[in-house]
Motif scaffolding. Structure first.
Motif, PDB file in Angstrom:
ATOM      1  N   ASP A  59       6.880  42.101  10.079  1.00 29.23           N
ATOM      2  CA  ASP A  59       7.821  43.126   9.568  1.00 29.23           C
ATOM      3  C   ASP A  59       9.494  42.297   9.569  1.00 29.23           C
ATOM      4  N   PRO A  61      12.916  42.126   7.660  1.00 30.01           N
ATOM      5  CA  PRO A  61      14.124  42.716   6.516  1.00 30.01           C
ATOM      6  C   PRO A  61      14.400  41.138   6.049  1.00 30.01           C
ATOM      7  N   ASP A  76       7.326  47.307   3.114  1.00 25.81           N
ATOM      8  CA  ASP A  76       7.727  48.245   3.859  1.00 25.81           C
ATOM      9  C   ASP A  76       5.975  48.800   4.654  1.00 25.81           C
TER      10      ASP A  76
END
Length: 445
Positions: A59, A61, A76
């Protein structure tokens, strides 16, 4: 005593449309499948058919700046795996969450919830975010320096572990009056450099004690964090000697922190490109990058890994100088990929032409026939250099099916991987110690 040796652990990365930058444009696929829930579901189902132990989602963001490549991070991971866990049994879910841009209590609660829902199949991949673009999405403060990020990460992880074990699992028999008391739901009263948290967590201890923890790092701070907290360690390791050395460093730091080194599982990344012949696999490798020959692949590789610092007149058939790959422990960007290049160049007189067939996306590349790929996997595992691999598939989901058809049977024939799932939780399957029953680490003697 440390747990008995595990089978060859197989994890597969489910990031976006695949590990290849142009996987979004692969023939016969939907370019925008990275926002199609069924794409991830099918990928996880194929991994389950191959009896992979883990499916992994990294991940980041922030939207990447390269708009010609697949967006490697979108959904997510926690929300995504909540849906996948309801549809795919047995397999472990390794999801990434940053210690730099989360709060310990909320993250502990979300992951504990998913661990309960999935029956003890969650792995938290701990990262300390290094990209200023991420910092800009969470406020006006600049990205902290590496030393501060790692101090925060250490405190964050310890705090989450304490929260996960702060409320004992309620008994099956109903209590007479009180559902809990100070003896079963314990305040942790944490007061630290970065966080003040009273606790306890309002989710009780889960089916595997608490989620498994993974971490990837090659810097001194990264290795120390992994040795102190992680059960699974991911790494960029391009040479077997480097893997042996890395494992030794992990062992030394684990002992310093009072842990049994036998409790750590080392899973470096491995990108797999298959062909009926090695020549066919090479052509597929070139095509994945939009090239029709090796020269274009070499030029593209050198540009991506050196950019404006590309040495003038670099001979693709002359061994590389390890000094070309420089890093320092204080740099903002990850140390691991650059360091692994330097280690490979120092261990072998490797040319750029050879290097492009050994490295893909910063990870070791196995490009060739199924037997060649299986042999290189078994070689590292049987020697004890690693416990398994995090497999990167260039084009998802079909590449997983190809791996299942051609490589998994060879690994099974060698007795390295099982034919089905055993153990009710991921900790049981990977023979990891239950955090509710710690044992002292062995002495150095």
């Amino acid at each position: 005593m440390p747990p008995e040796r595990n089978h060859l652990i197989l994890s597969v990365a489910l990031n976006s449309t695949g590990s290849a930058a142009r996987s979004w444009a692969a023939a016969g696929t939907k370019w925008n499948r990275f926002v199609d829930w069924n794409h991830y579901l099918r990928s996880a189902q194929l991994a389950h058919e191959g009896v992979f132990d883990i499916v992994f989602v990294s991940d980041h963001p922030a939207l990447q700046r390269d708009n010609t490549s697949r967006p490697i991070h979108s959904f997510d991971p926690t929300v995504l795996f909540s849906a996948v866990a309801a549809a795919v049994p047995d397999i472990g879910f390794l999801l990434t969450a940053s210690t730099s841009y989360n709060s310990p209590y909320n993250l502990a609660r979300r992951l504990a919830t998913l661990d309960h829902i999935s029956g003890g199949r969650v792995i938290w991949n701990v990262v300390s975010s290094f990209n200023p673009d991420i910092a800009a999405n969470f406020g006006a403060a600049p990205l902290p320096g590496r030393a501060e990020r790692y101090r925060r990460a250490d405190e964050f992880v310890q705090l989450v572990k304490d929260l996960w074990l702060s409320w004992d699992t309620p008994p099956d028999e109903p209590p007479d009056e009180q559902l809990w008391d100070a003896g079963t739901a314990r305040r942790i009263d944490h007061r630290g450099e970065f966080f003040d948290v009273t606790g306890p967590l309002n989710v009780p201890i889960g089916p595997q004690g608490h989620p498994v923890i993974s971490q990837a790092g090659a810097s001194a701070a990264g290795i120390d964090l992994a040795a102190k907290h992680a059960d699974i360690v991911y790494a960029s390791l391009l040479h077997r000697t480097s893997a042996v050395d890395y494992r030794a460093r992990l062992r030394d730091r684990a002992l310093v922190h009072g842990r049994d080194p036998g409790d750590l599982r080392l899973l470096p990344g491995l990108t797999v490109i298959l062909g009926e012949t090695r020549a066919e696999a090479y052509r597929k490798h070139e095509a994945l990058h939009g090239h029709r020959g090796e020269e274009g692949l070499i030029a593209d590789f050198l540009h991506r890994n050196w950019a404006t610092d590309l040495p003038a007149g670099l001979d693709p058939d002359k061994p590389l100088d390890p000094a070309l790959f420089t890093w320092d422990e204080g740099q903002q960007r990850p140390v691991g990929f650059v360091k692994s290049f330097a280690e490979l160049a120092a261990a072998e007189e490797i040319t750029p032409r050879q290097l492009v067939r050994r490295v893909e996306g910063g990870h070791r590349l196995a490009v060739g026939t199924p037997h060649e790929v299986a042999d290189t996997i078994l070689d590292w595992w049987s020697s004890g250099a690693v416990d398994g691999f995090n497999i990167h598939i260039p084009v998802l989901p079909d590449g997983i099916a190809e791996f299942n058809r051609h490589v998994v049977p060879l690994l099974r024939a060698a007795g390295a991987v099982p034919t089905g799932y055993d153990g009710s939780t991921l900790r049981e399957r990977l023979k990891l110690r239950d955090p509710r029953n710690p044992e002292p680490a062995p002495s150095r003697s």
